[in-house]
Each structure stands twice: as structure tokens, then as C-alpha cells.
Design a protein around this motif. Structure first.
Motif, short mmCIF file in Angstrom:
data_model
loop_
_atom_site.label_atom_id
_atom_site.label_comp_id
_atom_site.label_asym_id
_atom_site.label_seq_id
_atom_site.Cartn_x
_atom_site.Cartn_y
_atom_site.Cartn_z
N GLY A 177 1.33 5.15 2.56
CA GLY A 177 0.33 5.91 3.28
C GLY A 177 -1.06 5.50 2.87
N PRO A 178 -2.06 6.15 3.44
CA PRO A 178 -3.45 5.79 3.16
C PRO A 178 -3.88 6.18 1.75
N ALA A 179 -5.07 5.73 1.38
CA ALA A 179 -5.56 5.94 0.02
C ALA A 179 -5.73 7.42 -0.31
N ASP A 180 -6.12 8.24 0.69
CA ASP A 180 -6.32 9.65 0.39
C ASP A 180 -5.01 10.34 0.07
N LEU A 181 -3.92 9.93 0.70
CA LEU A 181 -2.61 10.47 0.35
C LEU A 181 -2.22 10.07 -1.06
N ILE A 182 -2.39 8.82 -1.39
CA ILE A 182 -2.02 8.34 -2.73
C ILE A 182 -2.82 9.06 -3.80
N ALA A 183 -4.11 9.24 -3.57
CA ALA A 183 -4.95 9.92 -4.56
C ALA A 183 -4.51 11.37 -4.76
N ALA A 184 -4.28 12.08 -3.67
CA ALA A 184 -3.88 13.48 -3.77
C ALA A 184 -2.49 13.62 -4.39
N ALA A 185 -1.57 12.74 -3.99
CA ALA A 185 -0.20 12.83 -4.48
C ALA A 185 -0.09 12.51 -5.96
N THR A 186 -0.82 11.51 -6.42
CA THR A 186 -0.75 11.16 -7.84
C THR A 186 -1.45 12.21 -8.71
N GLU A 187 -2.44 12.88 -8.14
CA GLU A 187 -3.06 13.97 -8.91
C GLU A 187 -2.12 15.16 -9.01
N ALA A 188 -1.47 15.52 -7.90
CA ALA A 188 -0.54 16.64 -7.90
C ALA A 188 0.79 16.28 -8.54
N GLU A 189 1.16 15.00 -8.51
CA GLU A 189 2.43 14.48 -8.99
C GLU A 189 3.61 15.06 -8.22
N GLU A 190 3.37 15.41 -6.97
CA GLU A 190 4.45 15.87 -6.10
C GLU A 190 3.97 15.92 -4.65
N LEU A 191 4.93 15.80 -3.72
CA LEU A 191 4.67 15.96 -2.30
C LEU A 191 5.98 16.08 -1.57
N VAL A 192 5.91 16.55 -0.30
CA VAL A 192 7.06 16.50 0.59
C VAL A 192 6.65 15.67 1.80
N TYR A 193 7.65 15.09 2.48
CA TYR A 193 7.32 14.24 3.62
C TYR A 193 8.48 14.22 4.61
N VAL A 194 8.18 13.81 5.84
CA VAL A 194 9.20 13.63 6.87
C VAL A 194 9.31 12.15 7.18
N THR A 195 10.48 11.76 7.65
CA THR A 195 10.78 10.34 7.76
C THR A 195 10.65 9.79 9.18
N GLY A 196 10.88 10.62 10.20
CA GLY A 196 10.96 10.11 11.56
C GLY A 196 9.64 9.60 12.09
N LEU A 197 8.67 10.51 12.25
CA LEU A 197 7.34 10.13 12.73
C LEU A 197 6.38 9.86 11.59
N GLY A 198 6.75 10.25 10.38
CA GLY A 198 5.86 10.12 9.24
C GLY A 198 4.97 11.34 9.10
N GLY A 199 4.52 11.59 7.90
CA GLY A 199 3.66 12.72 7.61
C GLY A 199 4.04 13.32 6.26
#
Length: 249
Positions: free
Chosen positions: A72-94
């Protein structure tokens, strides 16, 4: 009491909701009953449902190790590594990344989770389907056996290897608040990996360090490896469990 990352519980309860087992409005209460306020989750789950998504997966990334999360984009990577967790969907992405924090005036504070939506790349179905619960459990047990022995042999306290094993055996009897429909093996691996992840993290608390710097560094290395091994197993077991809840297995 040992606890699971919010995103682990949200992935499972969200998949159950998108598959029709409960309403999406009930997900915050079932997945995060210990929080006073949750924002940003229900609306995005409703959107994913309306777009045909039925599977919600978890990732537990950290700086330098993004293997479990989708591209994903840089803003996702930054937020996810700070939180150290996320959920996501596979079909359309998000993806959804939580920020868990206190709110309210001093002396009367509660806990809230603010979930923020991000774009992420779709994940091919064959990549998701190749997840193996037996492999995840085998790698977890092999890693734990080797690393707890190293921890037992390492100088310094607390959390010697043998002590860690005893605490883990007690921790897996806690109530984890998982949805019905998960295979017993997935529950077993989630419980074990979740308990070890918590205990390894507790052992890294700087207040528990030895006055001997060499001993501290040695124990930190072992505990970080133990944390990584258990985190990988927790992600795999959770995502396989989600596949069952979605009817993909």
C-alpha cells in the motif's frame, strides 16, 4: 490478564459479520468490549460488505518487517508500523488501522479506538488460500521450544525459560472472546501464540532489565525472536480462522 491485539479480534468478528453471523453494528462491542468508544469501524465494514467483501484478515507489522501486511501507499505503512496492527480485505483492497488512546478529563478518562481507512492493493486468492494452520503450529512450537531453552540458559531474571512456559500454560485458560465457528486447532494456536506474544513483550519492559548489560542484551535478543515467532503464528492462525468463518475452508 493476557489479551489479544484489537485487530486480531476485529478481523475474526468482522469476517463473521460480513458472512452474516451477526450485524456489523455489533462488531465493536463483541471485538473490543473493554473499550468505551469505537469510531470509524462500522461504516467501513458496511462499505466492504456492500462491495462484496466477505473476508477480513489481520496483519501485525513492525518497522523493518512488513511481511504480514498487504502492499500500500506510504501513509498506510507509516500508520500501520506505528500501530503495529491493521485489518484488511483482499478482493478490492483496503485497510483499517486503529489508534487506541485515552480520552476525557484527568480523573475521568476512558479508552477509545479510532479506526482510519487506507487504500491497499488486492491480495490474490491463491496467496490467501496457501496459509497452513499445521505449518503455523509446527513453526510456533519449534521456535518456542528452542527459544525458551535459550532463555532458560541465559543469565538474569525475570522470565526464565522454564518460568515462561509455566506462565503460558496458565495464560491460555483466559477468556479470549473469539467468535464461534473457529476450528479447535486455530483456537489453540491463537491462544498459545497470543499468550507468548504478551509475555515476551512484558519481558522486554525496560523496568525488568538486569543491571548486567550483557545479560540484558542477550535476553532482549531471545525475547524479540520469541515475540516475532509468536506474532507470525498468531497472524497465520487468525487468518486461517477467518477463512473458515468466511466459508473459504
Amino acid at each position: 490478564m493476557a489479551d489479544l491485539p484489537a485487530s486480531v479480534r476485529v478481523a475474526l468478528w468482522s469476517t463473521a459479520a460480513l458472512s452474516g453471523a451477526l450485524d456489523v453494528d455489533a462488531v465493536p462491542r463483541r471485538a473490543m468490549p473493554d473499550l468505551d468508544h469505537v469510531d470509524g469501524l462500522v461504516a467501513q465494514l458496511g462499505l466492504w460488505r456492500d462491495l462484496g467483501e466477505r473476508l477480513v484478515l489481520v496483519a501485525l507489522p513492525r518497522s523493518g518487517d512488513l511481511r504480514s501486511m498487504p502492499r500500500g501507499p506510504a501513509d498506510l505503512i507509516a500508520a500501520a508500523t506505528e500501530a503495529e496492527e491493521l485489518v484488511y480485505v483482499t478482493g478490492l483492497g483496503g485497510a483499517l488501522v486503529p489508534q487506541i488512546q485515552t480520552f476525557g478529563p484527568e480523573g475521568d478518562q476512558g479508552w477509545e479506538a479510532q479506526w482510519t481507512a487506507f487504500d491497499s492493493d488486492p491480495v490474490p486468492q491463491h496467496v490467501v488460500q496457501q496459509l497452513s494452520l499445521p505449518d503455523a503450529e509446527l513453526e510456533l512450537r519449534r521456535g518456542v521450544a528452542a527459544l525458551t531453552q535459550q532463555l532458560a540458559d541465559a543469565p538474569g531474571q525475570p522470565l526464565s525459560g522454564h518460568g515462561l512456559e509455566a506462565v503460558v500454560r496458565g495464560s491460555v485458560d483466559e477468556v479470549w472472546g473469539l467468535p464461534e465457528g473457529l476450528p479447535p486447532r486455530a483456537i489453540r494456536v491463537i491462544e498459545l501464540a497470543g499468550a507468548i506474544t504478551n509475555l515476551a513483550g512484558a519481558g522486554l519492559d525496560h523496568r525488568l532489565h538486569s543491571v548486567d548489560s550483557n545479560s540484558t542484551l542477550q535476553r532482549e535478543r531471545i525475547l524479540r525472536e520469541l515475540h516475532d515467532v509468536s506474532t507470525q503464528a498468531l497472524v497465520a492462525a487468525t487468518n486461517v480462522g477467518a477463512l473458515y468463518l468466511a466459508g473459504w475452508r
